[in-house]
Design a protein around this motif. Structure first.
Motif, PDB file in Angstrom:
ATOM      1  N   MET A 175      75.872  72.493  57.187  1.00 26.55           N
ATOM      2  CA  MET A 175      77.035  73.380  57.116  1.00 26.55           C
ATOM      3  C   MET A 175      77.125  74.077  55.765  1.00 26.55           C
ATOM      4  SD  MET A 175      80.037  71.342  59.120  1.00 26.55           S
ATOM      5  CE  MET A 175      79.820  70.835  60.820  1.00 26.55           C
ATOM      6  N   PHE A 176      76.747  73.353  54.685  1.00 27.87           N
ATOM      7  CA  PHE A 176      76.721  73.931  53.359  1.00 27.87           C
ATOM      8  C   PHE A 176      75.330  73.723  52.788  1.00 27.87           C
ATOM      9  CE2 PHE A 176      81.127  72.555  54.004  1.00 27.87           C
ATOM     10  CZ  PHE A 176      81.822  73.715  53.688  1.00 27.87           C
ATOM     11  N   GLU A 177      74.884  74.677  51.965  1.00 28.16           N
ATOM     12  CA  GLU A 177      73.602  74.533  51.286  1.00 28.16           C
ATOM     13  C   GLU A 177      73.859  74.501  49.802  1.00 28.16           C
ATOM     14  OE1 GLU A 177      70.196  76.790  52.198  1.00 28.16           O
ATOM     15  OE2 GLU A 177      70.584  76.809  54.343  1.00 28.16           O
ATOM     16  N   LEU A 178      73.460  73.393  49.173  1.00 26.48           N
ATOM     17  CA  LEU A 178      73.662  73.228  47.744  1.00 26.48           C
ATOM     18  C   LEU A 178      72.302  73.281  47.052  1.00 26.48           C
ATOM     19  CD1 LEU A 178      76.171  70.214  47.819  1.00 26.48           C
ATOM     20  CD2 LEU A 178      76.729  72.636  47.661  1.00 26.48           C
ATOM     21  N   ASN A 179      72.150  74.189  46.135  1.00 29.60           N
ATOM     22  CA  ASN A 179      70.927  74.287  45.347  1.00 29.60           C
ATOM     23  C   ASN A 179      71.258  73.921  43.907  1.00 29.60           C
ATOM     24  OD1 ASN A 179      69.135  75.310  47.455  1.00 29.60           O
ATOM     25  ND2 ASN A 179      70.413  77.166  47.370  1.00 29.60           N
ATOM     26  N   LEU A 180      71.423  72.627  43.698  1.00 28.01           N
ATOM     27  CA  LEU A 180      71.877  72.120  42.407  1.00 28.01           C
ATOM     28  C   LEU A 180      70.897  71.088  41.872  1.00 28.01           C
ATOM     29  CD1 LEU A 180      75.622  71.481  43.378  1.00 28.01           C
ATOM     30  CD2 LEU A 180      74.749  73.449  42.108  1.00 28.01           C
ATOM     31  N   PRO A 181      70.908  70.852  40.556  1.00 28.58           N
ATOM     32  CA  PRO A 181      70.139  69.725  40.014  1.00 28.58           C
ATOM     33  C   PRO A 181      70.754  68.405  40.453  1.00 28.58           C
ATOM     34  CG  PRO A 181      71.494  70.728  38.305  1.00 28.58           C
ATOM     35  CD  PRO A 181      71.584  71.622  39.502  1.00 28.58           C
ATOM     36  N   LEU A 182      70.070  67.308  40.173  1.00 24.66           N
ATOM     37  CA  LEU A 182      70.541  65.996  40.619  1.00 24.66           C
ATOM     38  C   LEU A 182      71.950  65.705  40.123  1.00 24.66           C
ATOM     39  CD1 LEU A 182      70.050  63.297  42.016  1.00 24.66           C
ATOM     40  CD2 LEU A 182      68.950  62.474  39.915  1.00 24.66           C
ATOM     41  N   TRP A 183      72.226  66.005  38.854  1.00 18.72           N
ATOM     42  CA  TRP A 183      73.565  65.718  38.320  1.00 18.72           C
ATOM     43  C   TRP A 183      74.631  66.532  39.053  1.00 18.72           C
ATOM     44  CZ3 TRP A 183      76.656  69.513  36.389  1.00 18.72           C
ATOM     45  CH2 TRP A 183      76.042  70.722  35.982  1.00 18.72           C
ATOM     46  N   GLY A 184      74.263  67.752  39.482  1.00 18.18           N
ATOM     47  CA  GLY A 184      75.203  68.573  40.236  1.00 18.18           C
ATOM     48  C   GLY A 184      75.508  67.983  41.601  1.00 18.18           C
ATOM     49  N   ASP A 185      74.461  67.466  42.271  1.00 19.69           N
ATOM     50  CA  ASP A 185      74.673  66.827  43.573  1.00 19.69           C
ATOM     51  C   ASP A 185      75.552  65.593  43.438  1.00 19.69           C
ATOM     52  OD1 ASP A 185      73.144  68.527  45.290  1.00 19.69           O
ATOM     53  OD2 ASP A 185      71.325  67.694  44.425  1.00 19.69           O
ATOM     54  N   VAL A 186      75.314  64.818  42.388  1.00 18.67           N
ATOM     55  CA  VAL A 186      76.137  63.619  42.167  1.00 18.67           C
ATOM     56  C   VAL A 186      77.590  64.010  41.910  1.00 18.67           C
ATOM     57  CG1 VAL A 186      76.526  61.652  40.628  1.00 18.67           C
ATOM     58  CG2 VAL A 186      74.197  62.252  41.310  1.00 18.67           C
ATOM     59  N   THR A 187      77.801  65.085  41.132  1.00 14.44           N
ATOM     60  CA  THR A 187      79.167  65.547  40.847  1.00 14.44           C
ATOM     61  C   THR A 187      79.876  66.000  42.118  1.00 14.44           C
ATOM     62  OG1 THR A 187      78.497  66.260  38.624  1.00 14.44           O
ATOM     63  CG2 THR A 187      80.539  67.190  39.525  1.00 14.44           C
ATOM     64  N   VAL A 188      79.174  66.794  42.945  1.00 13.12           N
ATOM     65  CA  VAL A 188      79.755  67.253  44.206  1.00 13.12           C
ATOM     66  C   VAL A 188      80.088  66.064  45.099  1.00 13.12           C
ATOM     67  CG1 VAL A 188      79.281  68.500  46.352  1.00 13.12           C
ATOM     68  CG2 VAL A 188      78.681  69.518  44.159  1.00 13.12           C
ATOM     69  N   PHE A 189      79.176  65.090  45.161  1.00 14.52           N
ATOM     70  CA  PHE A 189      79.377  63.899  45.975  1.00 14.52           C
ATOM     71  C   PHE A 189      80.659  63.178  45.553  1.00 14.52           C
ATOM     72  CE2 PHE A 189      78.936  59.477  47.100  1.00 14.52           C
ATOM     73  CZ  PHE A 189      78.315  59.485  48.335  1.00 14.52           C
ATOM     74  N   ILE A 190      80.821  62.966  44.252  1.00 16.54           N
ATOM     75  CA  ILE A 190      81.982  62.227  43.750  1.00 16.54           C
ATOM     76  C   ILE A 190      83.276  63.005  43.999  1.00 16.54           C
ATOM     77  CG2 ILE A 190      83.106  61.344  41.669  1.00 16.54           C
ATOM     78  CD1 ILE A 190      80.315  60.704  40.590  1.00 16.54           C
ATOM     79  N   MET A 191      83.252  64.315  43.711  1.00 13.54           N
ATOM     80  CA  MET A 191      84.462  65.127  43.883  1.00 13.54           C
ATOM     81  C   MET A 191      84.891  65.200  45.347  1.00 13.54           C
ATOM     82  SD  MET A 191      83.798  68.265  41.202  1.00 13.54           S
ATOM     83  CE  MET A 191      85.332  69.070  41.658  1.00 13.54           C
ATOM     84  N   ALA A 192      83.903  65.373  46.256  1.00 14.24           N
ATOM     85  CA  ALA A 192      84.233  65.420  47.685  1.00 14.24           C
ATOM     86  C   ALA A 192      84.775  64.078  48.159  1.00 14.24           C
ATOM     87  CB  ALA A 192      82.994  65.808  48.487  1.00 14.24           C
ATOM     88  N   ALA A 193      84.203  62.983  47.643  1.00 16.65           N
ATOM     89  CA  ALA A 193      84.681  61.653  48.019  1.00 16.65           C
ATOM     90  C   ALA A 193      86.121  61.439  47.552  1.00 16.65           C
ATOM     91  CB  ALA A 193      83.771  60.579  47.425  1.00 16.65           C
ATOM     92  N   VAL A 194      86.462  61.955  46.371  1.00 13.21           N
ATOM     93  CA  VAL A 194      87.831  61.832  45.862  1.00 13.21           C
ATOM     94  C   VAL A 194      88.810  62.591  46.757  1.00 13.21           C
ATOM     95  CG1 VAL A 194      89.372  62.479  43.967  1.00 13.21           C
ATOM     96  CG2 VAL A 194      87.160  61.421  43.469  1.00 13.21           C
ATOM     97  N   VAL A 195      88.423  63.806  47.188  1.00  7.70           N
ATOM     98  CA  VAL A 195      89.282  64.590  48.074  1.00  7.70           C
ATOM     99  C   VAL A 195      89.515  63.832  49.379  1.00  7.70           C
ATOM    100  CG1 VAL A 195      89.472  66.717  49.417  1.00  7.70           C
ATOM    101  CG2 VAL A 195      88.623  66.796  47.073  1.00  7.70           C
ATOM    102  N   ILE A 196      88.452  63.231  49.920  1.00 10.39           N
ATOM    103  CA  ILE A 196      88.573  62.449  51.148  1.00 10.39           C
ATOM    104  C   ILE A 196      89.560  61.307  50.957  1.00 10.39           C
ATOM    105  CG2 ILE A 196      87.354  60.884  52.709  1.00 10.39           C
ATOM    106  CD1 ILE A 196      84.866  62.622  52.307  1.00 10.39           C
ATOM    107  N   GLY A 197      89.452  60.629  49.815  1.00  7.22           N
ATOM    108  CA  GLY A 197      90.337  59.494  49.562  1.00  7.22           C
ATOM    109  C   GLY A 197      91.792  59.893  49.433  1.00  7.22           C
ATOM    110  N   VAL A 198      92.059  60.985  48.712  1.00  2.00           N
ATOM    111  CA  VAL A 198      93.443  61.436  48.499  1.00  2.00           C
ATOM    112  C   VAL A 198      94.076  61.877  49.818  1.00  2.00           C
ATOM    113  CG1 VAL A 198      94.876  63.185  47.392  1.00  2.00           C
ATOM    114  CG2 VAL A 198      93.063  62.061  46.096  1.00  2.00           C
ATOM    115  N   SER A 199      93.331  62.654  50.613  1.00  5.48           N
ATOM    116  CA  SER A 199      93.886  63.137  51.882  1.00  5.48           C
ATOM    117  C   SER A 199      94.141  61.986  52.849  1.00  5.48           C
ATOM    118  CB  SER A 199      92.950  64.162  52.525  1.00  5.48           C
ATOM    119  OG  SER A 199      91.700  63.577  52.828  1.00  5.48           O
TER     120      SER A 199
END
Length: 345
Positions: free
Chosen positions: A1-25
């Motif tokens: 659904m989404f295509e991310l062309n990021l370095p490893l640290w970017g993927d980890v950051t996106v992973f953590i931020m998306a997980a936080v949004v899931i938790g809050v909602s």
């Protein structure tokens, strides 16, 4: 659904931020679902299974389908099975939070027991798919068709048991009944539905991002697909069940908490059916990399739900550490299982 062309640290950051949004909602989801259960009169068991279970399962659905579309068969199946394993173990954590008595004792319900029995049936069908010949009917394996038929039967049985139960669990001083909160009939339905749908959309979008980031992390590291899918991605996409279950326990909506997890597990099994349709290279049960680890992960998930069912039937009031014996066993099985999986090559 989404295509991310990021370095490893970017993927980890996106992973953590998306997980936080899931938790809050997830906190808001528990609140809206509990209020809707009272306002509509559907009850916590049906609301937790159909409404809350479906919405909290959306991130996992997005993750498994996205992984299947990208050709990651192991990741898609591991996310579904790992999600069920994680969410079942969440009930053990919720049991720790509910200090008055064992959660499975306090939230006794014929509905949750029939749900768990049918879930065990559906997981067994997945095992049959993994161990059966590599054949397809149209675009999918026969096990997927059995999963869909089994799900229809499961929802019908759940509804019948809810509407016309033939027996009731014995009420004790520790049993928490599902009763509407005072003043709930005066709440505005459209506001509750709007909040529920908006929170669900947030979890769906975040689930897609988690799936994409987890797949990229797997490609850029030496982590195995069962660990990424069954632990990392499944843990993140199961955050709604974790948060909503714990939030429901804190609100005193114990039946809602148990039904949310069991209902979410129902939909997690169906992720595999959806992923089989999305996987364009044949049967997802026999995709590249499928083997012993996936069979072990599915077996661990099956064992966790058998232990849960035994706790729901036995209804121990207090056990070791003031939690039920099944909660302790589930924690041990989950941790030991993933230690073994991490050591397998």
């Amino acid at each position: 659904m989404f295509e991310l062309n990021l370095p490893l640290w970017g993927d980890v950051t996106v992973f953590i931020m998306a997980a936080v949004v899931i938790g809050v909602s997830g906190v808001k989801l528990a609140e809206y679902a509990d209020r809707l259960a009272d306002r509509t009169g559907l009850g916590e068991a049906i609301t937790g299974t159909i409404m809350l279970g479906l919405i909290t399962a959306l991130p996992g659905l997005a993750a498994s389908v996205t992984a299947a579309l990208q050709g990651h068969a192991v990741l898609a199946l591991s996310n579904a099975m790992g999600g069920i394993a994680f969410q079942t173990t969440v009930l053990a954590l919720a049991d720790v939070l509910h200090r008055k008595a064992n959660l499975e004792h306090a939230a006794a319900s014929a509905t949750t027991m029939i749900q768990t029995i049918m879930l065990i049936l559906l997981i067994t069908i997945v095992l049959l798919g993994l161990g059966s010949p590599n054949v397809v009917i149209g675009p999918v394996h026969p096990a997927t068709l059995l999963l869909l038929a089994g799900a229809v039967m499961a929802f019908w049985l759940t509804y019948r048991v809810q509407e016309e139960p033939m027996w009731h669990p014995r009420h004790t001083s520790e049993t928490v009944l599902d009763e509407p909160a005072p003043g709930s009939q005066h709440e505005r339905l459209w506001l509750l539905w709007t909040g529920l749908v908006f929170s669900g959309l947030l979890t769906l979008i975040s689930g897609s991002l988690v799936a994409e980031a987890a797949g990229n992390i797997q490609d850029k590291t030496n982590l195995s697909a069962p660990i990424v899918g069954g632990l990392l991605m499944a843990g993140a996409t199961s955050l709604p069940e974790l948060v909503t279950c714990l939030a429901a326990v804190r609100r005193g909506a114990l039946t809602l908490a148990v039904s949310d997890v069991v209902g979410g597990n129902f939909f997690d099994v169906l992720f595999i059916a959806a992923a089989d349709f999305a996987f364009l290279s044949g049967s997802i049960y026999h995709g590249p990399g499928m083997g012993t680890r996936e069979i072990l992960l599915t077996t661990i998930t099956l064992l966790l739900n058998v232990v849960l069912l035994s706790g729901l039937i036995y209804r121990q009031k207090h056990g070791p550490g003031n939690i039920g014996f099944e909660s302790l066993l589930m924690l041990v099985i989950y941790l030991a299982g993933f230690i073994v999986l991490s050591l397998m090559q």
